[in-house]
Each structure stands twice: as C-alpha cells, then as structure tokens.
Design an enzyme around this catalytic site. Structure first.
Site, PDB file in Angstrom:
ATOM      1  N   ALA A 158      78.198  74.276  10.928  1.00 57.51           N
ATOM      2  CA  ALA A 158      79.517  74.001  10.689  1.00 57.51           C
ATOM      3  C   ALA A 158      80.396  73.473  11.726  1.00 57.51           C
ATOM      4  O   ALA A 158      81.657  73.930  11.817  1.00 57.51           O
ATOM      5  CB  ALA A 158      80.000  75.597  10.249  1.00 57.51           C
ATOM      6  N   SER A 195     117.421  96.105 -21.646  1.00 56.79           N
ATOM      7  CA  SER A 195     117.350  94.544 -21.226  1.00 56.79           C
ATOM      8  C   SER A 195     118.471  94.561 -19.889  1.00 56.79           C
ATOM      9  O   SER A 195     119.427  95.023 -20.059  1.00 56.79           O
ATOM     10  CB  SER A 195     117.673  93.859 -22.361  1.00 56.79           C
ATOM     11  N   ARG A 212      85.743  61.609   6.925  1.00 58.14           N
ATOM     12  CA  ARG A 212      86.066  61.069   5.423  1.00 58.14           C
ATOM     13  C   ARG A 212      87.137  61.972   4.914  1.00 58.14           C
ATOM     14  O   ARG A 212      87.747  61.501   3.860  1.00 58.14           O
ATOM     15  CB  ARG A 212      84.653  60.836   4.886  1.00 58.14           C
ATOM     16  N   THR A 258     121.279  98.915 -21.544  1.00 58.50           N
ATOM     17  CA  THR A 258     121.594  97.355 -21.211  1.00 58.50           C
ATOM     18  C   THR A 258     122.335  96.883 -20.300  1.00 58.50           C
ATOM     19  O   THR A 258     123.391  97.324 -20.219  1.00 58.50           O
ATOM     20  CB  THR A 258     121.578  96.548 -22.523  1.00 58.50           C
TER      21      THR A 258
END
Length: 450
Positions: free
Chosen positions: A9, A387, A15, A405
C-alpha cells in the site's frame, strides 16, 4: 500452516491526481485498503503487515483502525514490488508459516480464491494467482507446462505466440516466509526502470528447482484501481454485486440501480428499499422495514417493521425500534425512537429519546446545542408534541404529557401535563391596510430617488 498477509500500500497513485494516497480512495464508502484487508481476513492470518509509503501516517491510521494488531512497514523509497515486500521482513522475523502477498488497490479478491491458493501451496513452493483476460493488453503472460508455471513473460518481451496467451499475472502470490525472503534477496534491478520486481521470483525459484504453479480466478477479482475512472468502475462493480446479493437474500429493491450501498450495509429479508436511497457506513436494517425514496442513512439501526422516509435522514446514533415511523424531511441524530413512536414531518430530533407510542408534531425541533455543549431531550411514552414545538435541552417531558402548538419548552413538563409557552395573540382592526399603504409609499419614494 499459519499464514501472514503482506499488503502492498505504498504507491502514490499519480493517475488519481490526488493528495490522498491511492489505497485510501473509497469504494462503497470504505477505503480500498480496507476491502483488501477484509478479503485477506478469511485466512485468519497470524500477522498482517501493511507496507506503506506515500501518505504513510494516513494509511497506517486506516489500517490500524480496521485491525489494531496490524503491523506497519514503511517503504521509504519506491524501488519496486520486491523491494516493498522486503520491507515486511523485520515484522515477520521468526515467522515460519506462509506469506500471502496482496495489493491494497485490488479490492475484490474472493475468499475461495485465497483458500485455493493456500491449498495449492501445500504441494508447491510458490503459488501465483493468474486470470484469463478478456483483453490481455499489456499484462504479463503466465507460461504454463501442465500444472507448472515455467515463467512470467512481460508483454514487451513476449513473442507473438506468447502474446496470444490469455492467462495473465495478477501480481498476487503465496510462499513460505523464509523461502520468499530468500528469493527476494536474489532479485536484481537490471532493467529499464531500475526497480526490483516481485515477478522475478518465479524465474529464480524455477532455477533453484522449486515447485511453482499458478491458480486461476475470474478477471473481476483482480481488478486494479489506478485512476478515477477505474475507481468509478470498481464502485459500480461492488454496487452491482451487493444489490444482487440483497435480492437473493429476499430484500425488495424497487429500482436496484438507484440504491447506493456501503461496504458494511446489512438489510434483512422482506425489507423494501424504494428508489434513490443512499446507505452510508454502519447501517443495519432489520427484516420487514421500509426505507422510502430519497432517504439517506448512516451509522444507524432500523428495527423490524419501522418506516423511514421519504426524504428522511438518519445520522449516526439513530436507533429506531419496531414499528417506529420517521417521515418526510425528518432528521434523526444520536436519538432513540421507541416502539410505535412517530416523527412524521419536517422535524429534527437530535441527542434525544422518544418513548413508545409518542407522536412528534410537524416542525418540532430539539434545540440540543448551546454553542458550546450538546444537551439531551427526554420524551416519555405516549407524549403528544404539538406542531412547531421548540424543546430547549436539557429538558424532560413526562409520560402522557402534551405541548401546545408553537410552544417553546425551557423546563421539564410533568407527566400528563399540558405545556403552553407562547405570546398572547392580538388582532388590530385595519392595521394591515395601514401597514401596506405605509410600505408602498416608502417603496415609491425609494424608486423615485433612484
């Protein structure tokens, strides 16, 4: 006989046109070197030696992360493949078993091929791995006489008759450790490149009366990666094989060519993977789950019957229990979503736990980061989060609690309580028209001035 791996390795990979060492370029989001190490691990090697060169520290770091027992040998000068293998000698001092030489940029070697090489070594001193090339091009040719490998002839030195041979050299080999290093000592560099070539050990071994043979594998296993184009082709080969394997294991891929898999992706049978799903490293999907289109998963676990997406992102540490639901444009990070819990729309849940049966409303966010530290949100069982709730961590919502909410939660909410934290709404008659008239006048003055 015990075995040792020597994985070369050291190459820069010119390239590739990259600052990254060639063997660290990823295939299926794992470095090529890791693929080679995993291929060799089937032999349960007593030693694994990684020969590094260019980018040695980075290569060593990846190798040791994959196998903490791996040894690192540094090839300070790249003087050829025989010279590279020679650098592993000190790491294998006293080892008397077989050495298998692999390449870090040859990621697709199969376990049965390595096993056949080891089996052939039982009756031979040196075993070379060859392949039948569809286009032999400039590969070295393996000249066989029966089961005996007589020599390797490089293309530029081959006769027309020898060039017609399609059995080619992969560069991989196995040999007894002491024999291999003795052969390498005899390798010279009297060639145009002035390098020490590992292929020369075949002729040296034959001259010494040693038994040499070659084992064949299919060409795809020897695919080397030397350029970005090669890398893309190699990744495509991996993806194709991995998709086919999943289909054979009983996984439904609705549009197989659009699903991108990591090297370690695990998906159980009867799961359904819709189009354009990306799996990063470290993902396990249990049987019977559904991953809907355009979702991205990494470092997460999805349990049986859970549903993810479409357009969802599961980040590292996301843990979905059975029948949990994570819907569109939801991001989960380092959080557990318990059985039957739902986070269906436009929400971020990070550094949190969501109890069984809880429902997280659209637009909910766990505010887990204060600019310096991360903090955790704990949501109990059967909680209803309204929400557009902001949960400012650290904060806990008890079992059965609810948030209204638009609430900003900054302190704990006890079980079965309703949290409301928002400004009182006031409606001012006629103010909208007055405000619009004022803004239009201001815009007209600005346009006139310009």
């Amino acid at each position: 006989m015990s075995t040792a791996l020597v994985i070369l390795a050291a190459g820069k990979g010119t390239r590739m046109n990259s600052d990254i060492p060639k063997v660290l370029h990823p295939i299926a989001q794992a470095p090529m070197l890791v693929h080679a190490m995993r291929a060799g691990s089937v032999l349960s090697p007593e030693h694994t030696v990684i020969v590094t060169g260019h980018g040695s520290e980075a290569v060593a770091s990846v190798a040791e992360a994959e196998d903490e027992k791996a040894s690192i040998a540094v090839q300070e000068e790249q003087l050829g493949t025989a010279h590279a293998v020679a650098q592993a000698r000190s790491a294998l001092d006293g080892f008397e078993g077989d050495v298998v030489v692999l390449y870090g940029d040859t990621p697709f070697l199969q376990s049965d091929t390595l096993e056949r090489m080891i089996a052939a070594r039982a009756e031979n001193d040196l075993v070379i791995l060859g392949f039948e090339a569809a286009d032999p091009a400039r590969y070295g040719r393996l000249i066989m006489a029966g089961n005996t490998l007589e020599r390797i002839v490089e293309y530029k030195e081959a006769s027309d008759e020898e060039r017609s041979i399609t059995f080619c050299n992969s560069g991989l080999l196995t040999c007894n450790s002491q024999t291999l290093f003795a052969l390498i000592e005899a390798v010279g560099n009297d060639n145009a490149s002035g390098e020490y070539y590992l292929t020369d050990v075949v002729e040296i071994a034959r001259n010494q009366g040693l038994r040499v043979t070659a084992v064949a594998c299919d060409e795809a296993q020897t695919l080397g990666v030397n350029s970005r184009a090669d890398l893309a082709a190699a990744d495509a080969v991996f993806q194709s094989r991995a998709r086919i394997a999943l289909l054979e294991q009983g996984v439904t891929l609705m549009a197989p060519d659009t699903v991108y898999l990591a090297a370690d992706t695990v998906i159980g049978r009867d799961s359904v993977i819709e189009p354009n799903v990306v799996f990063g490293p470290g993902v396990t999907v249990e049987s019977g789950a559904t991953i809907r289109a355009f979702s991205h998963l990494e470092g997460c676990h999805v349990s049986r019957g859970a549903t993810v997406g479409p357009y969802a992102r599961l980040r590292p540490g996301a843990e979905l229990s059975e029948n949990a639901r994570v819907g569109n444009f939801v991001e989960i990070k380092n959080a557990e979503i318990a059985e039957g819990a739902k986070v269906n729309h436009l929400s971020y849940i990070g550094d949190a736990s969501v109890g069984a049966g809880s429902n997280i409303g659209a637009g909910t966010i766990t505010c887990n980061y204060d600019g310096v530290m991360k903090h955790r949100t704990t949501i109990g069982e059967n909680v209803f989060v309204g929400s557009n709730t902001m949960l400012v961590a650290p904060v806990t919502l008890g079992d059965g609690a609810m948030t209204a909410t638009g609430t900003v939660v900054t302190r704990d909410v006890e079980s079965e309580a309703l949290a409301v934290a928002r400004a009182k709404q006031e409606n001012k008659p006629g103010y909208a028209r007055k405000l619009f008239d004022m803004l239009k006048a201001k815009k007209a003055r600005r346009n006139k001035g310009s």
